[in-house]
Design a protein around this motif. Structure first.
Motif, PDB file in Angstrom:
ATOM      1  N   MET A   1      11.612   7.906  -6.697  1.00 56.73           N
ATOM      2  CA  MET A   1      12.212   9.054  -6.024  1.00 56.73           C
ATOM      3  C   MET A   1      12.289   8.868  -4.513  1.00 56.73           C
ATOM      4  SD  MET A   1      10.649  12.322  -8.134  1.00 56.73           S
ATOM      5  CE  MET A   1      11.730  13.453  -7.253  1.00 56.73           C
ATOM      6  N   SER A   2      11.769   7.743  -4.016  1.00 61.09           N
ATOM      7  CA  SER A   2      11.767   7.516  -2.571  1.00 61.09           C
ATOM      8  C   SER A   2      13.162   7.150  -2.078  1.00 61.09           C
ATOM      9  CB  SER A   2      10.788   6.392  -2.220  1.00 61.09           C
ATOM     10  OG  SER A   2      11.252   5.151  -2.730  1.00 61.09           O
ATOM     11  N   THR A   3      13.385   7.365  -0.800  1.00 65.56           N
ATOM     12  CA  THR A   3      14.670   7.010  -0.196  1.00 65.56           C
ATOM     13  C   THR A   3      14.887   5.503  -0.227  1.00 65.56           C
ATOM     14  OG1 THR A   3      14.532   8.921   1.275  1.00 65.56           O
ATOM     15  CG2 THR A   3      16.057   7.161   1.901  1.00 65.56           C
ATOM     16  N   THR A   4      13.816   4.752   0.014  1.00 66.32           N
ATOM     17  CA  THR A   4      13.930   3.296   0.066  1.00 66.32           C
ATOM     18  C   THR A   4      14.345   2.701  -1.268  1.00 66.32           C
ATOM     19  OG1 THR A   4      12.263   3.134   1.809  1.00 66.32           O
ATOM     20  CG2 THR A   4      12.683   1.148   0.507  1.00 66.32           C
TER      21      THR A   4
ATOM     22  N   ALA B   1       1.370   6.663 -13.067  1.00 69.51           N
ATOM     23  CA  ALA B   1       2.572   7.478 -13.237  1.00 69.51           C
ATOM     24  C   ALA B   1       2.991   8.137 -11.928  1.00 69.51           C
ATOM     25  CB  ALA B   1       2.340   8.530 -14.316  1.00 69.51           C
ATOM     26  N   ARG B   2       2.021   8.654 -11.175  1.00 71.68           N
ATOM     27  CA  ARG B   2       2.350   9.299  -9.902  1.00 71.68           C
ATOM     28  C   ARG B   2       2.940   8.281  -8.925  1.00 71.68           C
ATOM     29  NH1 ARG B   2       0.630  13.377  -6.288  1.00 71.68           N
ATOM     30  NH2 ARG B   2       2.195  13.316  -4.629  1.00 71.68           N
ATOM     31  N   ALA B   3       2.391   7.069  -8.917  1.00 77.69           N
ATOM     32  CA  ALA B   3       2.915   6.028  -8.035  1.00 77.69           C
ATOM     33  C   ALA B   3       4.340   5.654  -8.432  1.00 77.69           C
ATOM     34  CB  ALA B   3       2.010   4.800  -8.077  1.00 77.69           C
ATOM     35  N   ALA B   4       4.572   5.489  -9.739  1.00 76.93           N
ATOM     36  CA  ALA B   4       5.911   5.130 -10.205  1.00 76.93           C
ATOM     37  C   ALA B   4       6.924   6.209  -9.836  1.00 76.93           C
ATOM     38  CB  ALA B   4       5.890   4.903 -11.713  1.00 76.93           C
ATOM     39  N   LYS B   5       6.527   7.470  -9.992  1.00 75.54           N
ATOM     40  CA  LYS B   5       7.434   8.566  -9.641  1.00 75.54           C
ATOM     41  C   LYS B   5       7.738   8.557  -8.146  1.00 75.54           C
ATOM     42  CE  LYS B   5       8.026  13.574  -9.903  1.00 75.54           C
ATOM     43  NZ  LYS B   5       7.417  14.873 -10.261  1.00 75.54           N
ATOM     44  N   GLU B   6       6.707   8.315  -7.335  1.00 74.98           N
ATOM     45  CA  GLU B   6       6.895   8.275  -5.883  1.00 74.98           C
ATOM     46  C   GLU B   6       7.869   7.162  -5.499  1.00 74.98           C
ATOM     47  OE1 GLU B   6       5.926  10.123  -2.232  1.00 74.98           O
ATOM     48  OE2 GLU B   6       5.193  10.614  -4.253  1.00 74.98           O
ATOM     49  N   ILE B   7       7.762   6.033  -6.187  1.00 77.66           N
ATOM     50  CA  ILE B   7       8.619   4.884  -5.878  1.00 77.66           C
ATOM     51  C   ILE B   7      10.073   5.171  -6.245  1.00 77.66           C
ATOM     52  CG2 ILE B   7       9.112   2.477  -6.476  1.00 77.66           C
ATOM     53  CD1 ILE B   7       6.010   2.200  -6.904  1.00 77.66           C
TER      54      ILE B   7
ATOM     55  N   GLU C   1       0.806  -1.215   0.000  1.00 81.71           N
ATOM     56  CA  GLU C   1       0.000   0.000   0.000  1.00 81.71           C
ATOM     57  C   GLU C   1       0.845   1.273   0.000  1.00 81.71           C
ATOM     58  OE1 GLU C   1      -3.642   0.186   2.400  1.00 81.71           O
ATOM     59  OE2 GLU C   1      -3.115  -1.807   3.147  1.00 81.71           O
ATOM     60  N   TRP C   2       2.117   1.149   0.335  1.00 85.77           N
ATOM     61  CA  TRP C   2       2.991   2.324   0.294  1.00 85.77           C
ATOM     62  C   TRP C   2       4.421   1.871   0.089  1.00 85.77           C
ATOM     63  CZ3 TRP C   2       1.300   6.723  -1.002  1.00 85.77           C
ATOM     64  CH2 TRP C   2       2.108   7.865  -0.902  1.00 85.77           C
ATOM     65  N   CYS C   3       5.262   2.815  -0.382  1.00 83.43           N
ATOM     66  CA  CYS C   3       6.618   2.445  -0.785  1.00 83.43           C
ATOM     67  C   CYS C   3       7.700   2.910   0.182  1.00 83.43           C
ATOM     68  CB  CYS C   3       6.907   2.987  -2.181  1.00 83.43           C
ATOM     69  SG  CYS C   3       6.753   4.789  -2.328  1.00 83.43           S
ATOM     70  N   ASP C   4       7.461   3.968   0.950  1.00 81.84           N
ATOM     71  CA  ASP C   4       8.507   4.496   1.829  1.00 81.84           C
ATOM     72  C   ASP C   4       7.865   5.253   2.995  1.00 81.84           C
ATOM     73  OD1 ASP C   4      10.932   5.178   2.861  1.00 81.84           O
ATOM     74  OD2 ASP C   4      11.395   6.726   1.375  1.00 81.84           O
ATOM     75  N   PRO C   5       7.695   4.605   4.152  1.00 78.31           N
ATOM     76  CA  PRO C   5       8.115   3.235   4.460  1.00 78.31           C
ATOM     77  C   PRO C   5       7.266   2.210   3.710  1.00 78.31           C
ATOM     78  CG  PRO C   5       6.752   4.075   6.221  1.00 78.31           C
ATOM     79  CD  PRO C   5       6.985   5.232   5.288  1.00 78.31           C
ATOM     80  N   ILE C   6       7.795   1.024   3.579  1.00 78.78           N
ATOM     81  CA  ILE C   6       7.068  -0.029   2.875  1.00 78.78           C
ATOM     82  C   ILE C   6       5.944  -0.531   3.768  1.00 78.78           C
ATOM     83  CG2 ILE C   6       7.235  -2.291   1.780  1.00 78.78           C
ATOM     84  CD1 ILE C   6      10.211  -1.719   1.350  1.00 78.78           C
ATOM     85  N   MET C   7       4.750  -0.554   3.219  1.00 75.29           N
ATOM     86  CA  MET C   7       3.587  -1.032   3.959  1.00 75.29           C
ATOM     87  C   MET C   7       2.963  -2.195   3.210  1.00 75.29           C
ATOM     88  SD  MET C   7       1.921   2.629   5.123  1.00 75.29           S
ATOM     89  CE  MET C   7       0.831   1.869   6.337  1.00 75.29           C
TER      90      MET C   7
END
Length: 349
Positions: A121-124, A113-119, A54-60
């Protein structure tokens, strides 16, 4: 049904509930052929292990109703609490150590696209110390890493749960990719394709597939008289039923083309007018109305058949392969005769 009753249309609520239940049962039936060893005479068949995130950073991981969705779609959910529990937070190492067969990113509130960008660009996943982690994950899963529109699907506990189960089934089982018509639209793509949709400057989506976005047409007045079976029964062969439906589409006879849909499919679209609006709004499906298509042979398993339909390359369009899912039903007024009807159309592999 509670909402429909409150609005004074109880019969519509009952009809919608029945349609959604039929579609969910259809998902279970289709995935059973890929996960039930007894149906395939192969006791070694196991459910793919799925990390729905459900989320990428932190990973959920996935909580609440999502593990059940994975189960309906024929997968074994990883990193999830007991039924109904809250979404857990997990470490990157825990995710990698679990060695999932399939990973589906369903970032809450974000499209592809927004999800891919968030992933990325995330620190994780995208930080200087982890810039190979995403590639490592995709290699480990044999590129079976997907992004789903978490805003439209997955994260909403409403009627779209049915579409969510269909989309997950496509992602989880390679043989079902495109089976329900979600892969290749703005609802589901591979991670590679989602990343290709990102414009590095604006972050806006760039179309990376030939298909158009799923567009919901405006509602039409439902007329029970419009739901009818064809005057002449389709052939006993699924591919001939597809040819008959395509011929009606080419002739502009939406009423007869609509009547060659399954009962559940007719209830889904309500009328020939809405059926036509859906076809016209989709970049690939609209070509069925005006371009010749090649219909291949069918493959049948347990009362469900698939038929590949090819739209050849033209000066303006790429070649596209569609997959018609056909179901056998007893036509209205018949007793022992079975006929084939179109249940779903999606992009083939």
């Amino acid at each position: 049904t509670t909402v429909a009753n409150g609005m004074g249309y109880p019969e519509r609520g009952v009809a919608l509930q029945k349609t959604l239940e039929l579609r969910m049962d259809r998902v279970r039936q289709v995935v059973a052929t890929h996960t039930d060893g007894s149906m395939n005479n192969n006791p070694e068949i196991k459910r793919p292990r799925v990390a729905l995130l459900e989320w990428c950073d932190p990973i959920m991981g996935c909580g609440y109703w999502l593990p059940e969705l994975v189960d309906v779609a024929g997968g074994e959910a990883l990193h999830c609490p007991p039924p109904g529990g809250a979404t857990p937070t997990i470490s990157l190492q825990a995710l990698m150590d679990s060695k999932p067969d399939v990973v589906v990113f369903a970032l809450c509130g974000f499209g592809l696209a927004r999800a891919a960008k968030e992933i990325v660009m995330s620190t994780t996943w995208g930080g200087s110390d982890n810039n190979n982690r995403l590639e490592e994950l995709m290699d480990m899963c044999h590129r079976r890493v997907f992004v789903v529109d978490g805003n439209y699907l997955i994260n909403r506990s409403g009627p779209r749960l049915v579409e969510s189960a269909e989309a997950l089934a496509e992602a989880i089982h390679p043989a079902l990719l495109g089976h329900f018509g979600h892969f290749g639209t703005d609802l589901l793509s591979t991670m590679d394709e989602a990343i290709a949709m990102i414009d590095n400057t604006t972050g806006e989506k760039q179309r990376a597939t030939t298909s158009a976005a799923k567009i919901r047409p405006p509602p039409f007045e439902e007329k029970e008289s419009q739901k009818k079976k064809p005057e002449s029964l389709p052939s006993s062969k699924p591919e001939e039923a597809v040819r008959m439906q395509l011929q009606h589409l080419q002739n502009g006879d939406m009423s007869h083309a609509f009547s060659l849909n399954s009962t559940a499919n007719q209830m889904r679209w309500c009328s020939p007018d809405r059926f036509a609006a859906v076809l016209k709004s989709h970049g690939d499906f609209s070509r069925l109305l005006s371009e010749p298509a090649h219909v291949g042979e069918s493959k049948e398993t347990n009362g469900i058949a698939t038929v590949r339909v090819t739209l050849p390359k033209t000066a303006c369009s790429s070649a596209v392969e569609l997959l018609f899912t056909m179901v056998a039903e007893i036509p209205e007024g018949a007793k022992d005769t079975m006929a084939w009807y179109t249940e779903k159309v999606g992009l083939a592999n």
